[in-house]
Structures are given as C-alpha cells and as structure tokens.
Design an enzyme around this catalytic site. Structure first.
Site, PDB file in Angstrom:
ATOM      1  CG  ASP A   1      33.351  -1.930  49.784  1.00 45.40           C
ATOM      2  OD1 ASP A   1      34.582  -1.950  49.863  1.00 45.40           O
ATOM      3  OD2 ASP A   1      32.708  -2.379  48.815  1.00 45.40           O
TER       4      ASP A   1
ATOM      5  CG  ASN B   1      24.137   0.252  49.614  1.00 41.84           C
ATOM      6  OD1 ASN B   1      24.488   0.602  50.736  1.00 41.84           O
ATOM      7  ND2 ASN B   1      24.967  -0.354  48.781  1.00 41.84           N
TER       8      ASN B   1
ATOM      9  CG  ASP C   1      27.745  -3.821  52.773  1.00 36.63           C
ATOM     10  OD1 ASP C   1      27.744  -3.771  51.530  1.00 36.63           O
ATOM     11  OD2 ASP C   1      28.302  -2.961  53.483  1.00 36.63           O
TER      12      ASP C   1
ATOM     13  CE  LYS D   1      24.046  -3.976  49.134  1.00 35.63           C
ATOM     14  NZ  LYS D   1      25.086  -3.801  50.187  1.00 35.63           N
TER      15      LYS D   1
ATOM     16  N   GLY E   1      27.199  -3.542  46.750  1.00 36.74           N
ATOM     17  CA  GLY E   1      27.061  -2.637  45.623  1.00 36.74           C
ATOM     18  C   GLY E   1      28.120  -2.878  44.568  1.00 36.74           C
TER      19      GLY E   1
END
Length: 265
Positions: free
Chosen positions: A11, A216, A9, A190, A44
C-alpha cells in the site's frame, strides 16, 4: 549491482491510491523475477491479502506480512515465522479503543477478527482484499495473535498515541499509514524479517533492494543494500532511504526496477 532479493511494500508503494496494480508496475516486477530476482512482498497486510496481490502479479514465493510479525510460504501456506503477542499485554490497548469507540482488529498469520463491522470498515477491508471474522469480546483474543490493527481518522490516532505515551511498552506501536496504528511484538519488523530471509537464502544485504513509503518500512529500507522511498513518503522515511523515486501514482516501483534491475534507463 545484481539484486537477488527485492522487497516491496504494497500500500502506497506497489499499488496506486486507487488500489490498482498498473500494467507498467506489473510488467517491471515480473521482468525482475524473470531475471532471477526473488520478489518478496513486505507488508502490514495479513497473509491472505498479500497472497492475493502476489497472485495478481503471477508470482509465488515467501511473503513477509503483518509488518514482519509473520512470514509465509505462498506455495505450501506454511508459516515460516510468527511473533505471537500475549492477551494480557494487549488488553489495555483494546480497552482504550473500546472506551473511545475506535475500531480495531486482531490478526493471526492468516485470519483477521473484529468485534464490530460497519459500512466504512467493511469497505476498508474490501480494499485490502480481506474478509474479517466477527468475534465477540467474551471470546477473547484468538490464539497465535501476531498483531492488533487500529483503524481511525488521523486525529483520533494522534490522541491515542498521546494517551499511551507514558505506558511501559511491552509491545511495539507503529504507524503503518495515516489511518492505521499496529500493535505487535517488540522485536517484529519488516527489517528484521527481511534480514532473516536474506540469511536463509544466503544473500548478502548488498544484494537486497527494498522499496517502501511509510514508517513501518524504515527497518527494511535501512537493512537493504539499497533502500528506496516513494515520493509520497513522509520526510522521516525519505531520510532513511538511499534514494527517493516518484510516487506510487507515477509507477515509482517500475521506475526503480527499470533503472536498477532491468537496465532500461
């Protein structure tokens, strides 16, 4: 264990709270790639923004963007997968945001459109390395839209979720940060995209390492043979992981890669 696929990921995970790729994290990610692991950004963010992060790392490959609603080859810019959403299903979400004065944008695999842009939202897009395209309400939703992102203070987003909790949900709504809710295809995640990519590469899930920090990311943490949550993750994300590392402000990604891939601990 040899990890052939490493999903990261961006952020709250790969970059720190100042939106920086630190030297230690950059070195560890590059070193893992040099050892033969395929680094896959699973974010995202949209494709243009994710590609900028990948370029900062000096890497290329496949990126999973929009929470799994699109998958892109960084070299050819080919869209390998996209989960398009329909304008009719989306409209009530947009109408609610407009009525409450809450900012939203509409995303295709590569482009980001918004109806309004003020100083605060422009600064947010700047941090995301994204340039929005202004589009009037009369023009409607862009073709091949894969995600709607809603940006507002946490309290406003909490109220939005309460307002639509009794709707029949044709679409998926997911918190991708304290200030963001994403609206996208029910089957996009994801975890689903990472599983699809692993199958394409012939990589068993046991050889997949995933690192993330928010709701997420849960799907990919659960799919991976080893899923790692950052210390700055909510409790629900930590519970879905096999391990919790230090925070994104303490080079957590580097700590994991040094131990699990580079054998430096």
């Amino acid at each position: 264990m040899t990890y052939r696929l490493i999903a990261l990921d961006v952020d709250g995970t790969l970059i720190n709270d100042d939106h920086e790729l630190t030297p230690r994290v950059t070195r560890a990610v590059r070193a893992a790639a040099e050892r033969g692991a395929e680094i896959v950004l699973c974010t995202g963010r949209g494709s243009a923004s994710a590609l900028s992060v990948l370029a900062h790392l000096g890497l290329s490959g496949t990126i999973v963007t929009h929470n799994g609603a699109s998958m892109v080859d960084s070299v050819t810019r080919e869209v390998l997968h996209e989960a398009e959403i329909g304008a009719e299903a989306v409209e009530r979400y947009l109408a609610l945001c407009r009525a409450r004065g809450i900012h939203f944008d509409m995303n295709t695999a590569f482009e980001l459109y918004t109806e309004h842009l003020d100083e605060e939202t422009a600064a947010m897009y700047g941090r995301m390395l994204t340039m929005p395209i202004l589009r009037s309400q009369a023009e409607g939703m862009p073709a091949r839209t894969v995600k709607i992102s809603i940006f507002a203070p946490k309290e406003d987003l909490d109220e939005l979720e309460t307002a639509w909790k009794d709707w029949q949900h044709e679409l998926q709504t997911i918190r991708s940060g304290d200030s963001f809710i994403d609206v996208q295809h029910m089957d996009a995640s994801k975890g689903t995209a990472l599983a699809q990519l692993a199958a394409m590469r012939g990589v068993p899930r046991e050889e997949v390492l995933a690192i993330g920090n928010y709701y997420n990311d849960i799907g990919m943490l659960r799919f991976a043979g080893w899923g790692v949550a950052m210390a700055n993750s909510p409790d629900g994300v930590k519970e879905a992981a096999d391990e919790v590392t230090v925070s994104n402000n303490e080079d957590g990604v580097a700590v994991v890669l040094e131990a699990k891939v580079l054998g430096e601990v």
